[in-house]
Design a protein around this motif. Structure first.
Motif, PDB file in Angstrom:
ATOM      1  N   ASP A 115       1.272   7.444  -5.174  1.00  0.00           N
ATOM      2  CA  ASP A 115       0.872   6.052  -4.999  1.00  0.00           C
ATOM      3  C   ASP A 115      -0.205   5.989  -3.914  1.00  0.00           C
ATOM      4  OD1 ASP A 115       2.108   6.134  -2.536  1.00  0.00           O
ATOM      5  OD2 ASP A 115       3.839   4.926  -3.134  1.00  0.00           O
ATOM      6  N   ASN A 117      -0.078   5.129  -0.997  1.00  0.00           N
ATOM      7  CA  ASN A 117       0.350   5.515   0.347  1.00  0.00           C
ATOM      8  C   ASN A 117       0.551   7.011   0.462  1.00  0.00           C
ATOM      9  OD1 ASN A 117       0.443   2.800   1.086  1.00  0.00           O
ATOM     10  ND2 ASN A 117       2.466   2.611   0.139  1.00  0.00           N
ATOM     11  N   ARG A 119       2.545   8.762  -1.356  1.00  0.00           N
ATOM     12  CA  ARG A 119       3.897   9.182  -1.746  1.00  0.00           C
ATOM     13  C   ARG A 119       3.825   9.845  -3.113  1.00  0.00           C
ATOM     14  NH1 ARG A 119       8.572   6.510  -4.351  1.00  0.00           N
ATOM     15  NH2 ARG A 119       7.229   4.770  -4.913  1.00  0.00           N
ATOM     16  N   ALA A 193      13.979   6.423  -8.882  1.00  0.00           N
ATOM     17  CA  ALA A 193      13.953   5.520  -7.725  1.00  0.00           C
ATOM     18  C   ALA A 193      14.551   6.228  -6.529  1.00  0.00           C
ATOM     19  CB  ALA A 193      14.740   4.248  -8.033  1.00  0.00           C
ATOM     20  N   ASN A 194      13.983   5.964  -5.355  1.00  0.00           N
ATOM     21  CA  ASN A 194      14.558   6.582  -4.163  1.00  0.00           C
ATOM     22  C   ASN A 194      15.496   5.600  -3.472  1.00  0.00           C
ATOM     23  OD1 ASN A 194      13.004   4.822  -2.658  1.00  0.00           O
ATOM     24  ND2 ASN A 194      11.433   6.340  -2.166  1.00  0.00           N
ATOM     25  N   LYS A 196      15.157   3.945  -0.930  1.00  0.00           N
ATOM     26  CA  LYS A 196      14.551   2.708  -0.411  1.00  0.00           C
ATOM     27  C   LYS A 196      14.324   1.716  -1.547  1.00  0.00           C
ATOM     28  CE  LYS A 196      11.812   5.098   2.937  1.00  0.00           C
ATOM     29  NZ  LYS A 196      10.522   5.699   2.703  1.00  0.00           N
ATOM     30  N   GLU A 198      12.265   2.296  -3.973  1.00  0.00           N
ATOM     31  CA  GLU A 198      10.905   2.461  -4.526  1.00  0.00           C
ATOM     32  C   GLU A 198      11.014   3.232  -5.829  1.00  0.00           C
ATOM     33  OE1 GLU A 198       8.665   2.968  -0.211  1.00  0.00           O
ATOM     34  OE2 GLU A 198       9.604   4.695  -1.174  1.00  0.00           O
ATOM     35  N   GLY A 238       5.384   1.475 -10.571  1.00  0.00           N
ATOM     36  CA  GLY A 238       6.340   0.601  -9.893  1.00  0.00           C
ATOM     37  C   GLY A 238       5.556  -0.411  -9.073  1.00  0.00           C
ATOM     38  N   PRO A 239       5.833  -0.644  -7.778  1.00  0.00           N
ATOM     39  CA  PRO A 239       6.791   0.104  -6.956  1.00  0.00           C
ATOM     40  C   PRO A 239       8.237  -0.380  -7.070  1.00  0.00           C
ATOM     41  CG  PRO A 239       5.569  -1.428  -5.578  1.00  0.00           C
ATOM     42  CD  PRO A 239       5.008  -1.561  -6.956  1.00  0.00           C
ATOM     43  N   THR A 240       8.496  -1.517  -7.692  1.00  0.00           N
ATOM     44  CA  THR A 240       9.909  -1.923  -7.795  1.00  0.00           C
ATOM     45  C   THR A 240      10.430  -1.481  -9.158  1.00  0.00           C
ATOM     46  OG1 THR A 240       9.467  -4.042  -8.823  1.00  0.00           O
ATOM     47  CG2 THR A 240       9.454  -3.998  -6.415  1.00  0.00           C
TER      48      THR A 240
END
Ligand code: GLC
Length: 814
Positions: A115, A117, A119, A193-194, A196, A198, A238-240
């Motif tokens: 992503d 960021n 990640r 999904a992690n 958090k 995400e 994602g991120p959701t």
């Protein structure tokens, strides 16, 4: 930001050390905006495109790229959109869609998707990442320690796929067990999904036999392998979790809005053997005041199990029966299996016309393949040919004319009897003859997993041709990714056992995440022993909150309809079925939402509350729970067969008990099971539209529309309505209205937005039922005090208003 600009490189440089060198080195302007990135080395070709900024597609080929065709993702959904920024360094290319960044390592050819960021969403496992293996391949991916995986359709096992291994090979698995695999469908899509919350999505568009191993064979390594076919996968940003599901729907399609009646209670059996028996079931439903919308006829309505025939001895007036059912507010759904009886020279039209059109699957020597199924020797339409699908659709003409409501495509893995493989030989020949595909022969090994979906596509499109302004209802057993565009589905031949009831929740929830909104299981269990009264009752209670609500059971079992087991059990069951009908405006709203967004109707709690993913292995105690839409949380016991107390964990405070209407204290509740009560909770902030009880969705409700308001943060709800059967909504004939509430200090304002659409409501009165009140509140509308009623038991203030099409608000002084 469409490609690598100086600003991005600066920001990314702080975050993504290694690749960034390459980016920084090119910040002076050597990035090239392209639609398609291609890298070739040692005969391997890698192509990166972005069908959307938040979805990257990766294709890898040996010598040349695979054909750009797909049964799952239509051409416009997979076409590259926008531009990619490409920055080259000596050892890698960095391809940037604006939302996702892909790094292609020039030495190892590893492809990493990140992503913005930095990640890693999808990164190769240590060692070799992609290996071609004969005709197939293996893709080894890193599995971070805190990652959880969901999807792959209605596979068995726990909600989380981690530590499991799953084969995708459509299989008729009669009486499967809680760990059986493979089953009926192949949906090579998962959501990762992690802790958090995400999330990202991965979809391998390959319908050969594939396997997804989530760390079972190799700890912390996700191995995706296929026996053939293309390396062609999509990564969703994602991120959701909600975003992932919608991104997947943007690729493979959202389920079209079903007819309203399909959301009512459905009764089925293999088989109601005669017209008298079917009519008897209809009469009993009505006499016992069990609301219902659908009855099914299984294979025995046919003449010698031959599809598209009727056994006129047992069903002397089929058309009359269909009409009689309609007059009772019931729609008939008929099974129409794909295996056409091999009955030459017997006046059996489907065989004769199919043979004349030469549309059946062939052996390698060019003869027509035949195998035994229900009718005995049978032949199989080759649904990968547009002409065969067209031919299949025509078979429904008489039934549609009779007013039959919907059709059930079973055995379409395809199931073949008397062979160990349970299906066709892998070398039988299908023909791909289809716009958008290169015309060629394809083996059954290639076409097997997509065959059932193409069967349901043929049915869906055929019905549309025959009745263009009627929403088709098709139920299919087998399917592939994208099959939600054509059919509802169910979990196949389960067993009347408590562990199957428990299993159904994770199967249905994962199926929902995999694109299918219209999902259900055989309520009460299909095969096995007769369910105990308690098991059937509990199953009906849970089923009342599933999208498709169908009681279906096998031959050789005692009756399994709602009324068996005496009046006490029937009363509990009726109560839950009735509640579903009261909730129908909410449920139908979810179906409509799904048709626009692809969001499932039945959802895991983490879809609405991703933070639960961080709570513990069982996701904060929500593993056996599910949500129906954003507002209702259903909490069956994790050990449904036991009477032991269990803990219910809610994702936050302030929730309401659906049945008492009262706010519950805290977020951890101790439940003492009692058969008549299935715990259901309402989100604080929900506004749920409800209607007076009806016996079927054909019956206009008499009385007010109720808006049940449960004050809390993010307070909102909506209503969607139309004629329930046609496509009139696409021409503006619908009704849509939004609601919200806002509490500030000692004032609660309930707002009604202006209505959209031209559909006329069935109500003339609107009741606000505001929960969490004490009876001392004062309600005002346009500055004038309104009469209110206080319902002590549910702690709700009831305000009766005339129907309101325009925007309005009611002030409640607390
Ligand atoms: C298959 C179906 C089942 C059906 C039976 C007879 O087993 O899964 O639902 O009743 O065939 O058609």
């Amino acid at each position: 930001m469409k490609y690598c600009t100086e600003l991005f490189c600066h920001l990314a440089g702080m975050l993504l050390a290694g690749l960034l060198a390459s980016c920084a080195a090119h910040a002076t302007g050597s990035e090239t905006p392209v639609q398609r990135y291609l890298y070739q080395k040692d005969g391997v070709q890698i192509e990166i495109t972005a069908p959307r900024a938040d979805v990257m597609r990766v294709r890898v080929g040996r010598e040349h790229l695979p054909e750009d065709s797909s049964w799952a993702v239509p051409p416009n959904a997979r076409a590259p959109k926008g531009t990619l920024g490409v920055a080259e360094s000596g050892s890698a290319s960095v391809i940037d869609s604006g939302t996702l960044v892909v790094r292609v390592d020039h030495n190892s050819l590893a492809v990493t998707v990140m992503d913005r960021n930095g990640r890693d969403l999808l990164a190769g496992a240590a060692g070799q990442e992609l290996r071609f293996d004969g005709a197939g391949f293996r893709l080894r991916l890193a599995m971070p320690l805190d990652a959880h995986y969901f999807g792959l359709g209605d596979k068995t096992g726990p909600l989380d796929r981690r530590d499991g291994s799953f084969t995708l090979w459509n299989t008729d698995h009669f009486a499967y067990g809680p760990a059986s695999d493979p089953l009926y469908k192949s949906i090579p899509f998962f959501l990762g999904a992690n802790e958090k919350g995400e999330a990202f999505g991965f979809f391998l568009d390959n319908h050969w036999r594939t396997n997804f191993d989530f760390g079972k064979a190799e700890r912390d390594t996700l191995v995706v392998s296929a026996e053939g076919g293309p390396v062609d996968y999509y990564v969703m940003a994602g991120p959701t979790p909600r975003d992932v599901v919608m991104q997947y729907a943007a690729l493979t399609g959202a389920p079209p809005l079903a007819p309203l009646w399909a959301l009512g209670f459905q009764q089925s059996h293999w088989s109601y053997m005669s017209q008298t028996e079917v009519e008897g079931i209809a009469d009993r439903l009505r006499a016992d005041r069990i609301p219902a919308d659908v009855l099914y006829t299984d294979i025995d309505y046919q003449d010698r199990n031959r599809p598209f025939t009727i056994n006129t001895k047992a069903f002397p007036d089929f058309a009359g029966m269909v009409a009689k059912l309609r007059a009772q507010g019931l729609h008939l759904v008929m099974i129409t299996d794909l295996h056409v009886a091999k009955a030459p020279d017997q006046g059996y039209a489907p065989y004769d016309s199919g043979s004349a059109a030469d549309i059946f699957v062939k052996n390698r020597d060019g003869s027509v393949f035949s195998g035994p199924v229900w009718p005995g020797p049978a032949v199989f339409p080759d649904f990968s040919r547009a002409v065969a699908r067209q031919w299949w659709g025509e078979q429904y003409r008489d039934f549609v004319k009779m007013g039959v409501g919907g059709f059930w495509n079973d055995m379409n893995e395809p199931s073949v009897f008397k062979v160990r493989s349970k299906t066709m030989p892998l070398n039988v020949v299908h023909r791909i003859e289809e716009p958008g595909f290169v015309t060629r022969n394809a083996s059954h090994a290639e076409m097997h997993n997509v065959y059932g979906m193409l069967n349901s596509q043929a049915t869906y499109e055929g019905l549309l041709r025959l009745a263009p302004d009627q929403r088709p209802f098709v139920l299919t057993r087998a399917s592939y990714a994208g099959g939600q565009r054509y059919a509802a589905t169910w979990t196949g031949d389960n067993l009347s056992r408590w562990d199957h009831l428990k299993l159904s929740v994770s199967m249905l929830v994962n199926m929902g995440l995999s694109g299918f909104a219209y999902i259900g299981d055989d309520i009460g269990g299909f095969a096995g022993e007769h369910p105990s009264p308690e098991l059937l009752t509990r199953w009906i209670e849970i089923g009342a909150f599933n999208p498709i609500f169908r009681d279906h059971y096998s031959y050789g079992k005692p009756a399994q309809e709602v009324w068996v087991d005496g009046v006490e059990q029937e009363a509990i069951r009726r109560h839950y079925i009735e509640e579903r009908y009261r909730l129908m405006p909410y449920i139908y709203g979810l179906a409509e939402e799904s048709s626009r967004s692809g969001l499932p109707m039945m959802r895991p709690v983490f879809l609405e509350y991703p933070q639960v993913l961080g709570d513990s292995d069982d996701f904060g105690g929500t593993q056996d729970q599910f949500m129906l839409g954003p507002d209702l949380l259903v909490a069956p016991s994790p050990t449904p067969e036991s009477q032991a107390r269990y803990d219910i964990k809610l994702p936050g405070e302030g929730w309401f008990d659906y049945w008492t209407g009262r706010r519950v204290e805290g977020s951890k509740l101790a439940e003492t099971p009692s058969l008549a009560r299935l715990p259901v909770y309402v989100r604080p902030g929900a506004i749920i539209p409800k209607q007076p009880l009806v016996q079927s969705t054909s019956e206009p409700p008499q009385g007010p529309l109720t808006l049940a308001v449960y004050p809390g943060a993010d307070c909102r709800g909506s209503l969607y309505l139309d004629d329930g059967v046609s496509f009139g909504y696409a021409r503006g004939n619908y009704l849509r209205q939004g609601f919200s509430c806002q509490q500030s200090g000692a004032e609660l304002i309930v707002s009604i937005a202006a209505r959209q659409g031209s559909y006329r409501p069935w109500w003339s009165q609107l009741n606000l039922e505001v929960h969490g009140m004490n009876g001392k509140e004062i309600a005002e509308f346009k500055g004038k005090r309104l009469a209110t009623r206080f319902d002590k038991e549910s702690g709700s203030l009831i305000i009766e208003l005339p129907d309101m099409a325009g925007a309005a608000s009611v002030k409640i002084r607390l």
